[in-house]
Enzyme design. Structure first.
Site, mmCIF file in Angstrom:
data_model
loop_
_atom_site.group_PDB
_atom_site.id
_atom_site.type_symbol
_atom_site.label_atom_id
_atom_site.label_comp_id
_atom_site.label_asym_id
_atom_site.label_seq_id
_atom_site.Cartn_x
_atom_site.Cartn_y
_atom_site.Cartn_z
ATOM 1 N N GLU A 210 13.746 61.767 -62.286
ATOM 2 C CA GLU A 210 13.127 60.440 -62.207
ATOM 3 C C GLU A 210 12.155 60.353 -61.042
ATOM 4 O OE1 GLU A 210 12.947 56.069 -60.970
ATOM 5 O OE2 GLU A 210 13.448 57.881 -59.844
ATOM 6 N N GLU A 211 12.519 60.964 -59.922
ATOM 7 C CA GLU A 211 11.748 60.811 -58.689
ATOM 8 C C GLU A 211 10.396 61.510 -58.722
ATOM 9 O OE1 GLU A 211 12.503 58.699 -56.661
ATOM 10 O OE2 GLU A 211 14.667 58.455 -56.528
#
Length: 353
Positions: A210-211
Site C-alpha cells: 500500500e505504501e
C-alpha cells in the site's frame, strides 16, 4: 483474545513494502484454526475467501495493508557505510540518528543507525536530505559489509523499535501502526464472528504494498470481489497541531470515519448507515474530510463495477516515523463498530447503497 499482545506482536514484526512475509506469518498463525487462508504472488493474504460461484450471501470485505514504511539498501560505500532509499513516504526530519535493522542474505537482522553529523560540524541550517544520508552498522570497508555482515544491495531496512503499552494512558508506543492496527482489527473481528449467524459472509484481506502505490489492493480486490468493502486504516492523528474544532483525527476520540480524500469520495449512503449504527450502539466516532493522502479504498471502490467502500481509522500520532502512539480505546471502539456493521448489514440494505 488479548488485544494488547496481538497489537504489540504486529507492531514489532518486520515487513516493509514487498517484504511482508513475517507479518503474514503472524496473522496466519492467529487464524489457522478458524478459517481457510490463501496467499497470492503479490503477498496478499485472504481469510475465508469465497469463490463467486459458491456465494449465497452478499460478501463484506474487511481490508488492511500489511506493509510498513522503511528503506532499502541501494549501494555499499568503500568505507562500509550503506546508501539507502526510502520505501514509502518519509520526511527527512524524522529519519536521522534512529536505529534500524537490515535483513542480510541469511535472513538475519543487522543493527545500524542512520548517520548524522554532530552539531559541532553543522553549517547553515544543518538540514540533510535523505539522499545524502547513510546507514552505519559499525563496519569499516565494503568487504566487511559483504563478507562478514552478509548485507547485499536490495536488502530491506526496518525501523528498530519494540512496542510498549502504558496501562495508565492505554496508549501503545511502537512502530508500523499504519497499518498493523488495521491488521489487528481484522484478526480480532474475524475470530469473534466465526460462529455468528449473519446475513452476510465476511472475507478478511491483508493487502501488500500500500505504501508504494496501493498495489496489492488492485489484485486483492479483483480476487475478493466484495459487495461492500470496509478499509481499516491507521491514519495520521492531527490533535497535536490543531485545536478541538479543527482536529479530525484525535487520539482517544474514537473511530475515524472518512468522507473524502484525493483517491475516493465515500459512498454517502454507506456513510449515513455507518453513523446511524455507531449512534445505535453508542460507539464513539469522529469524522474527517481529507485534502491529502489516500488509502487502498482508492483502488477498491472502482472494482466489480463499483464497490460501496468506507475507510474507518484508528488515529496514529507521528505516522510514517520510527515511533507512533495509538489508543487501545480507539481500537476497541473500531472493533465494536465493525462487528455492529457486520451484524446489521443484509442484502436489502446493501442494494440501497
Amino acid at each position: 483474545m488479548d488485544s494488547i499482545d496481538l497489537i504489540k506482536k504486529l507492531s514489532d514484526v518486520e515487513g516493509i513494502s514487498g517484504f511482508e512475509d513475517n507479518v503474514l506469518e503472524v496473522i496466519k498463525d492467529e487464524m489457522k484454526n478458524f478459517y481457510n487462508i490463501e496467499k497470492d504472488s503479490m503477498n496478499n493474504l485472504y481469510i475465508n475467501n469465497i469463490l463467486p460461484e459458491e456465494r449465497k450471501k452478499p460478501v463484506i470485505m474487511l481490508e488492511a495493508h500489511s506493509d510498513e514504511v522503511g528503506f532499502m539498501i541501494q549501494s555499499i560505500e568503500g568505507n562500509g557505510l550503506l546508501k539507502f532509499i526510502p520505501i514509502g513516504g518519509w520526511s527527512s526530519q524524522q529519519v536521522q540518528a534512529h536505529k534500524v535493522k537490515i535483513q542480510n542474505s541469511e535472513g538475519k537482522y543487522i543493527n545500524g543507525i542512520i548517520s548524522s553529523v554532530p552539531p559541532h560540524f553543522l553549517k547553515n541550517d544543518g538540514k540533510t536530505e535523505i539522499k545524502d544520508m547513510f546507514i552505519d552498522i559499525g563496519a569499516f570497508s565494503y568487504e566487511e559489509v559483504k563478507e562478514i555482515y552478509k548485507i547485499e544491495i536490495g536488502a530491506p531496512v526496518i525501523p528498530n523499535v519494540v512496542c510498549e503499552y502504558n496501562e495508565i494512558s492505554k496508549l501503545f508506543l511502537g512502530k508500523a501502526f499504519d497499518d498493523r492496527i488495521g491488521c489487528a482489527i481484522i484478526t480480532e473481528v474475524m475470530k469473534d464472528i466465526k460462529n455468528e449467524n449473519l446475513n452476510v459472509d465476511v472475507v478478511g484481506v491483508i493487502s501488500s504494498q500500500e505504501e508504494v502505490g496501493l498495489r496489492g489492493a488492485i489484485v486483492s480486490s479483483q480476487k475478493a470481489l466484495p459487495n461492500v468493502a470496509i478499509v481499516l486504516e491507521g491514519p495520521p492523528a492531527d490533535d497535536t497541531f490543531r485545536n478541538k474544532y479543527t482536529s479530525q483525527g484525535g487520539i482517544g476520540k474514537g473511530v475515524q470515519i472518512r468522507h473524502i480524500d484525493p483517491t475516493m469520495i465515500a459512498n454517502p449512503r454507506l456513510v449515513k448507515f455507518i453513523k446511524d449504527i455507531a449512534k445505535k450502539y453508542n460507539i464513539k466516532y469522529q469524522e474527517t474530510v481529507r485534502e491529502s493522502g489516500g488509502t487502498n479504498a482508492g483502488k477498491i471502490h472502482l472494482e466489480n463495477l463499483g464497490i460501496p467502500t468506507i475507510v474507518l481509522g484508528v488515529p496514529v500520532r507521528y505516522a510514517h516515523s520510527h515511533h507512533n502512539f495509538v489508543s487501545l480505546n480507539d481500537y476497541q471502539e473500531t472493533v465494536k463498530l465493525v462487528k455492529a456493521l457486520i451484524k446489521e448489514l443484509n442484502e436489502n440494505i446493501i442494494k440501497n447503497f
